[in-house]
Design an enzyme around this catalytic site. Structure first.
Site, PDB file in Angstrom:
ATOM      1  N   LYS A  48       5.556   4.102  16.988  1.00 26.63           N
ATOM      2  CA  LYS A  48       5.571   3.003  16.017  1.00 26.63           C
ATOM      3  C   LYS A  48       6.811   3.126  15.142  1.00 26.63           C
ATOM      4  O   LYS A  48       7.072   4.190  14.574  1.00 26.63           O
ATOM      5  CB  LYS A  48       4.312   3.024  15.149  1.00 26.63           C
ATOM      6  N   SER A  70       5.675   5.353   8.680  1.00 28.10           N
ATOM      7  CA  SER A  70       5.048   4.976   7.419  1.00 28.10           C
ATOM      8  C   SER A  70       5.981   5.330   6.269  1.00 28.10           C
ATOM      9  O   SER A  70       6.576   6.413   6.248  1.00 28.10           O
ATOM     10  CB  SER A  70       3.718   5.709   7.236  1.00 28.10           C
ATOM     11  N   ASN A  89       6.060  -1.220  11.439  1.00 31.11           N
ATOM     12  CA  ASN A  89       5.272  -0.750  10.315  1.00 31.11           C
ATOM     13  C   ASN A  89       5.575  -1.626   9.094  1.00 31.11           C
ATOM     14  O   ASN A  89       6.273  -2.635   9.203  1.00 31.11           O
ATOM     15  CB  ASN A  89       5.604   0.726  10.047  1.00 31.11           C
ATOM     16  N   ASN A 129       0.837  -1.200   0.000  1.00 32.58           N
ATOM     17  CA  ASN A 129       0.000   0.000   0.000  1.00 32.58           C
ATOM     18  C   ASN A 129       0.871   1.249   0.000  1.00 32.58           C
ATOM     19  O   ASN A 129       1.962   1.273   0.543  1.00 32.58           O
ATOM     20  CB  ASN A 129      -0.946  -0.008   1.212  1.00 32.58           C
ATOM     21  N   ASN A 173       4.989   5.963   3.298  1.00 37.87           N
ATOM     22  CA  ASN A 173       4.157   6.520   2.226  1.00 37.87           C
ATOM     23  C   ASN A 173       3.931   8.023   2.305  1.00 37.87           C
ATOM     24  O   ASN A 173       3.217   8.579   1.475  1.00 37.87           O
ATOM     25  CB  ASN A 173       2.820   5.788   2.190  1.00 37.87           C
ATOM     26  N   THR A 174       4.524   8.672   3.297  1.00 38.27           N
ATOM     27  CA  THR A 174       4.550  10.136   3.357  1.00 38.27           C
ATOM     28  C   THR A 174       6.002  10.552   3.162  1.00 38.27           C
ATOM     29  O   THR A 174       6.878  10.099   3.907  1.00 38.27           O
ATOM     30  CB  THR A 174       4.015  10.647   4.713  1.00 38.27           C
ATOM     31  N   PHE A 194      -1.728   8.294   4.343  1.00 42.88           N
ATOM     32  CA  PHE A 194      -2.487   8.928   5.439  1.00 42.88           C
ATOM     33  C   PHE A 194      -3.746   9.626   4.920  1.00 42.88           C
ATOM     34  O   PHE A 194      -4.056  10.765   5.299  1.00 42.88           O
ATOM     35  CB  PHE A 194      -1.641   9.953   6.202  1.00 42.88           C
TER      36      PHE A 194
END
Length: 362
Positions: free
Chosen positions: A222, A180, A251, A115, A182-183, A119
């Site tokens: 996390k 994460s 994560n 994925n 993805n940012t 966010f």
């Protein structure tokens, strides 16, 4: 039964299937009969699975990880599926659409998901309205917070503080998500000085709110699995030194080990599911050896069965979380894992789940 539903869902785009699932759960969210039926089908209770951390009672150690209920819309319905706790989010101060679609990919042969959601959520104010009756969920509710994509890293601490300002009266615990993939540049916030600044600002905001009468909540961090040993050691020691109440490990990963041959392997984003199981369990063990005598660890990554969960518990996790496992195994996953955990405790002569925590890491 779920295998029939799964066949139907897997014919859809992965994100569309998720949204349809959320839609179904919304219809149950405010239905007492609907939640009662789910509880009868999916809940499994055994006092040996109960544990108490941070003064909070968890009926069992199997939770649902952040990312499923991003806007805290269906956590009551999810609580009825037998989870010991549910974590909502990731929530950012302002709502944002996330990354362009498609951004969610199944890899069924490897029981994995990639994925790059980014966010996507409606923002902290909307989440706060949805969380007003969190205390009636019958299980602990965690709140995972992050920074907005357009917020520069130098101002990231303010974003986490803004989230806490709106959300601190709600939920049982909070999670600072700096891991994460993805940012853009978010993982840079795991660097010691950046992480220290974020935790200090968040803790200062928490203290301010507590002085106004809000109940104190544990704040966890996390972490990413994509760190060298020395960096992970630095991150967890910094987090604990600054007052983090626990570590969530881990994560998603940018590694493609185990899925190299899949057509989606070249898609950008974080990999979750079975290929991450061994790696995340190894990190749980290392983190337990580093700080396990100071704070609890929540183990995440590749948990599909009771045996998977038990390995993480024996490695040092006081709690575990699933997500990708539910995509492949269905809504009965918490019940299946908990039933197996009881069998494993009995086999190994443990009276309670807490007795098994870290036995393989000492």
């Amino acid at each position: 039964m779920y295998q029939l539903v799964k066949k139907f869902l897997f014919q859809m785009d992965a994100e569309e299937a998720h949204e349809k699932t959320i839609h179904v759960l919304r219809s149950v969210e405010n239905s007492a009969p609907g939640k009662s039926i789910l509880k009868m089908v999916y809940q499994f209770r055994d006092e040996r699975l109960e544990t108490k951390l941070w003064g909070i009672r968890f009926p069992n150690p199997v939770g649902l990880a952040a990312g499923f209920d991003k806007n805290a819309e269906v956590y009551h319905a999810l609580a009825s599926l037998g989870f010991g706790f549910v974590e909502v989010g990731t929530i950012t101060p302002q709502g944002q659409p996330g990354n362009p679609q498609p951004r969610l990919f199944r890899l069924p042969e490897q029981q994995a998901v990639i994925n790059r959601m980014g966010f996507n959520n409606y923002g902290a104010y909307t989440a706060s309205q949805n969380l007003v009756d969190y205390a009636y969920a019958d299980i602990p509710i965690g709140i995972n917070i992050g920074k907005n994509k357009l917020t520069p890293n130098e101002e990231a601490a303010a974003d986490y503080s803004k989230c806490l300002d709106l959300l601190y009266p709600y939920g049982h615990y909070f999670v600072i998500n700096v891991s994460s993939p993805n940012t853009p540049n978010l993982r840079d916030l795991q660097e010691s000085e950046s992480l220290r600044a974020i935790i200090r600002e968040v803790k200062a905001k928490a203290s301010e709110l507590e002085m106004r009468g809000v109940k104190a909540k544990p704040i966890l961090v996390k972490v990413s699995p994509d760190m060298a040993d020395e960096q992970m050691s630095d991150v967890v020691r910094t987090a604990v030194a600054e007052g983090a109440a626990g570590i969530i490990a881990t994560n998603t990963t940018l590694s493609r080990d185990g899925v190299e041959s899949h057509p989606y392997a070249e898609e950008a984003g974080g990999l979750s599911g079975k290929p991450l199981e061994e790696r995340s369990t190894a990190w749980v063990r290392e983190i337990y050896q580093e700080v396990g005598d100071k704070v609890p660890i929540v183990g995440v990554g590749g948990i599909f069965t009771g045996d998977d969960a038990y390995r993480k518990i024996r490695a040092g996790a006081s709690l575990v979380q699933v997500y990708t496992g539910m995509i492949y195994r269905g809504p009965g996953i918490a019940r299946q894992i908990n039933k197996r955990l009881v069998q494993l405790l009995k086999r190994d002569g443990f009276a309670r789940i807490s007795d098994a925590v870290g036995v393989d890491a000492r």
